[in-house]
Design a protein around this motif. Structure first.
Motif, PDB file in Angstrom:
ATOM      1  N   TYR A  34       5.524 -36.299 -21.851  1.00 20.09           N
ATOM      2  CA  TYR A  34       4.319 -37.099 -21.745  1.00 20.09           C
ATOM      3  C   TYR A  34       3.612 -37.099 -23.090  1.00 20.09           C
ATOM      4  N   ASN A  35       2.690 -38.050 -23.247  1.00 20.02           N
ATOM      5  CA  ASN A  35       1.992 -38.195 -24.517  1.00 20.02           C
ATOM      6  C   ASN A  35       1.047 -37.038 -24.745  1.00 20.02           C
ATOM      7  N   ILE A  36       0.927 -36.614 -25.986  1.00 17.44           N
ATOM      8  CA  ILE A  36       0.002 -35.568 -26.380  1.00 17.44           C
ATOM      9  C   ILE A  36      -1.029 -36.178 -27.317  1.00 17.44           C
ATOM     10  N   THR A  37      -2.312 -36.032 -26.980  1.00 13.46           N
ATOM     11  CA  THR A  37      -3.367 -36.600 -27.785  1.00 13.46           C
ATOM     12  C   THR A  37      -3.864 -35.550 -28.777  1.00 13.46           C
ATOM     13  N   TYR A  38      -4.080 -35.959 -30.007  1.00 14.72           N
ATOM     14  CA  TYR A  38      -4.474 -35.045 -31.064  1.00 14.72           C
ATOM     15  C   TYR A  38      -5.910 -35.323 -31.513  1.00 14.72           C
ATOM     16  N   ASP A  39      -6.575 -34.278 -32.013  1.00 13.75           N
ATOM     17  CA  ASP A  39      -7.899 -34.466 -32.571  1.00 13.75           C
ATOM     18  C   ASP A  39      -7.781 -34.754 -34.061  1.00 13.75           C
ATOM     19  N   PHE A  40      -8.892 -34.741 -34.754  1.00 10.82           N
ATOM     20  CA  PHE A  40      -8.893 -35.115 -36.168  1.00 10.82           C
ATOM     21  C   PHE A  40      -8.126 -34.113 -37.033  1.00 10.82           C
ATOM     22  N   ASN A  41      -7.962 -32.897 -36.589  1.00 14.87           N
ATOM     23  CA  ASN A  41      -7.219 -31.898 -37.356  1.00 14.87           C
ATOM     24  C   ASN A  41      -5.736 -31.895 -36.997  1.00 14.87           C
ATOM     25  N   ASN A  42      -5.319 -32.936 -36.243  1.00 15.99           N
ATOM     26  CA  ASN A  42      -3.915 -33.061 -35.843  1.00 15.99           C
ATOM     27  C   ASN A  42      -3.461 -31.887 -34.983  1.00 15.99           C
ATOM     28  N   THR A  43      -4.363 -31.396 -34.147  1.00 17.57           N
ATOM     29  CA  THR A  43      -4.092 -30.291 -33.244  1.00 17.57           C
ATOM     30  C   THR A  43      -4.291 -30.766 -31.812  1.00 17.57           C
ATOM     31  N   PRO A  44      -3.399 -30.467 -30.896  1.00 18.72           N
ATOM     32  CA  PRO A  44      -3.582 -30.893 -29.500  1.00 18.72           C
ATOM     33  C   PRO A  44      -4.944 -30.450 -28.974  1.00 18.72           C
ATOM     34  N   TRP A  45      -5.624 -31.382 -28.279  1.00 18.18           N
ATOM     35  CA  TRP A  45      -6.982 -31.093 -27.811  1.00 18.18           C
ATOM     36  C   TRP A  45      -7.027 -29.950 -26.832  1.00 18.18           C
ATOM     37  N   PHE A  46      -5.916 -29.759 -26.055  1.00 18.49           N
ATOM     38  CA  PHE A  46      -5.977 -28.764 -24.987  1.00 18.49           C
ATOM     39  C   PHE A  46      -5.760 -27.338 -25.485  1.00 18.49           C
ATOM     40  N   VAL A  47      -5.409 -27.181 -26.780  1.00 18.96           N
ATOM     41  CA  VAL A  47      -5.201 -25.827 -27.297  1.00 18.96           C
ATOM     42  C   VAL A  47      -6.474 -25.004 -27.172  1.00 18.96           C
ATOM     43  N   TYR A  48      -7.626 -25.654 -27.312  1.00 18.32           N
ATOM     44  CA  TYR A  48      -8.888 -24.929 -27.310  1.00 18.32           C
ATOM     45  C   TYR A  48      -9.446 -24.731 -25.901  1.00 18.32           C
ATOM     46  N   GLU A  49      -8.866 -25.423 -24.896  1.00 20.99           N
ATOM     47  CA  GLU A  49      -9.485 -25.431 -23.579  1.00 20.99           C
ATOM     48  C   GLU A  49      -8.652 -24.766 -22.494  1.00 20.99           C
ATOM     49  N   CYS A  50      -7.366 -24.545 -22.688  1.00 19.64           N
ATOM     50  CA  CYS A  50      -6.524 -24.005 -21.636  1.00 19.64           C
ATOM     51  C   CYS A  50      -6.823 -22.522 -21.424  1.00 19.64           C
ATOM     52  N   THR A  51      -7.177 -22.183 -20.206  1.00 22.68           N
ATOM     53  CA  THR A  51      -7.453 -20.777 -19.866  1.00 22.68           C
ATOM     54  C   THR A  51      -6.599 -20.299 -18.701  1.00 22.68           C
ATOM     55  N   ILE A  52      -5.966 -21.228 -17.997  1.00 22.86           N
ATOM     56  CA  ILE A  52      -5.194 -20.858 -16.808  1.00 22.86           C
ATOM     57  C   ILE A  52      -3.825 -20.343 -17.221  1.00 22.86           C
ATOM     58  N   ASN A  53      -3.316 -19.367 -16.472  1.00 23.62           N
ATOM     59  CA  ASN A  53      -2.002 -18.789 -16.745  1.00 23.62           C
ATOM     60  C   ASN A  53      -1.190 -18.797 -15.458  1.00 23.62           C
ATOM     61  N   LEU A  54      -0.253 -19.718 -15.341  1.00 19.99           N
ATOM     62  CA  LEU A  54       0.553 -19.877 -14.137  1.00 19.99           C
ATOM     63  C   LEU A  54       1.896 -19.191 -14.321  1.00 19.99           C
ATOM     64  N   ASP A  55       2.307 -18.479 -13.291  1.00 20.17           N
ATOM     65  CA  ASP A  55       3.552 -17.705 -13.353  1.00 20.17           C
ATOM     66  C   ASP A  55       4.739 -18.609 -13.018  1.00 20.17           C
ATOM     67  N   LYS A  56       5.457 -19.037 -14.036  1.00 18.49           N
ATOM     68  CA  LYS A  56       6.585 -19.938 -13.836  1.00 18.49           C
ATOM     69  C   LYS A  56       7.830 -19.213 -13.347  1.00 18.49           C
TER      70      LYS A  56
END
Length: 355
Positions: A6-28
């Motif tokens: 799927y598409n990944i949206t980047y911010d102005f620093n060319n870093t995925p936006w969700f890197v700063y917001e993901c807090t959930i840890n799912l056991d795969k």
């Protein structure tokens, strides 16, 4: 496989936006174990049930009963996807690593998507046929003559194949760090994913669901006025048909719809929400395949006529007693052991409503 790329949206620093917001840890790891066990159950039970249904009902395939004809095709469709489940089991266990080459990558996915559409189409036509036979016995049948019946059946299979090819042409084997079977559209991923999602939602779920639910409600009304206790039981069974169809497919299409919304607007959902959606996709995809187990039970094993025909088929396969043994008519039926014991063959091969 649909939700892997799927598409990944980047911010102005060319870093995925969700890197700063993901807090959930799912056991795969636990998810892989659970999915392996679910696919194992689906394979063993689905193979046994649908093989029995095809074996018993194929003997009566020339019957004028249109419902029986639909049930045979539903079971054949379910058997097709059941045979591909060992590939899904190993793919899940190895964390989406595909070891069986490009040909099987495309073929197994094609079989899955054909079943995805065909089982819903035949369920809808079967429910419509039951409504016409129960509520409007004077109305023309959907499957009136054997030639027209095979023609309509072939049309449904071809239509399912065409819908499956729309998606399957983009399935291919990708050689990254490990080989994987993925969908890789040549052009805009967002437009393609939205188009396929809408196509699936309309033809596989909304269309068949509207026919199944509407016809089952009308059938329940038609038999609800009867004071017979068995008819009241059958009325609840009719509603169970609709409930099982929704229970199998609604979670899958709900997750697909939310993934489509996320593809159109990547900033709408939080990172945790997106992680849950992609984590749950393979789970609801596996659970949707429980229709391969539910359909034989609902439309065959709960039917007295199917059980009678199953016993009759088993009796016919047993060796005849020796000619030296005297005839025994102690059961009062007047039949001898050397003669075939013919049981009910007139009613439908599912619920006995309208038989």
């Amino acid at each position: 496989m649909t939700a892997d790329l799927y598409n990944i949206t980047y911010d102005f620093n060319n870093t995925p936006w969700f890197v700063y917001e993901c807090t959930i840890n799912l056991d795969k790891d636990y998810k892989r174990i659970a999915l392996f066990l679910l696919y194992l159950v689906l394979f063993m039970v689905g193979l046994l049930e649908n093989s029995l249904v095809v074996w018993v009902n194929w003997r009566r395939r020339h019957s004028a009963n249109g419902v029986l004809f639909c049930i045979i095709n539903i079971s054949l469709s379910d058997l097709m996807v059941v045979f591909t489940m060992p590939f899904f089991m190993l793919e899940v266990t190895m964390d989406k690593v595909w070891l069986w080459g490009r040909f099987l990558c495309k073929v197994t996915h094609l079989i899955y998507v054909i079943n995805f559409y065909s089982s819903s189409f035949f369920l809808a036509f079967m429910t419509l046929e039951r409504y016409l036979s129960v509520a409007q016995p004077s109305a023309p049948s959907c499957f009136p003559l054997e030639r027209r019946r095979w023609f309509l059946c072939s049309g449904l299979w071809v239509f399912s194949l065409l819908l499956a090819l729309v998606e399957n042409v983009h399935v291919d084997l990708l050689e990254w760090s490990e080989p994987g079977c993925y969908m890789v559209p040549e052009h805009s991923h967002t437009e393609w994913f939205v188009s396929v999602s809408v196509l699936c939602l309309i033809f596989q779920f909304l269309g068949p669901a509207s026919v199944i639910i509407t016809c089952n409600v009308l059938i329940a009304r038609a038999i609800g006025s009867s004071p017979d206790v068995e008819n009241r039981r059958d009325r609840w069974l009719v509603h169970l048909y609709s409930f099982v169809f929704l229970a199998c497919w609604f979670p899958y299409h709900l997750v697909m719809f939310l993934l489509m919304v996320d593809d159109l607007d990547p900033h709408l959902f939080s990172c945790n929400m997106v992680e849950v959606l992609y984590f749950s996709f393979s789970v609801v995809q596996c659970l949707s395949l429980f229709h391969c187990i539910a359909n034989p039970i609902l439309y065959n094993f709960l039917s007295k006529s199917f059980r009678n025909n199953f016993i009759n088929a088993v009796v016919n396969c047993l060796p005849l007693p020796s000619a030296r043994e005297p005839a025994n008519t102690a059961d009062g039926s007047g039949t001898t052991p050397g003669k075939e014991r013919k049981l009910s063959d007139a009613s439908t091969s599912q619920s006995d409503i309208g038989s």
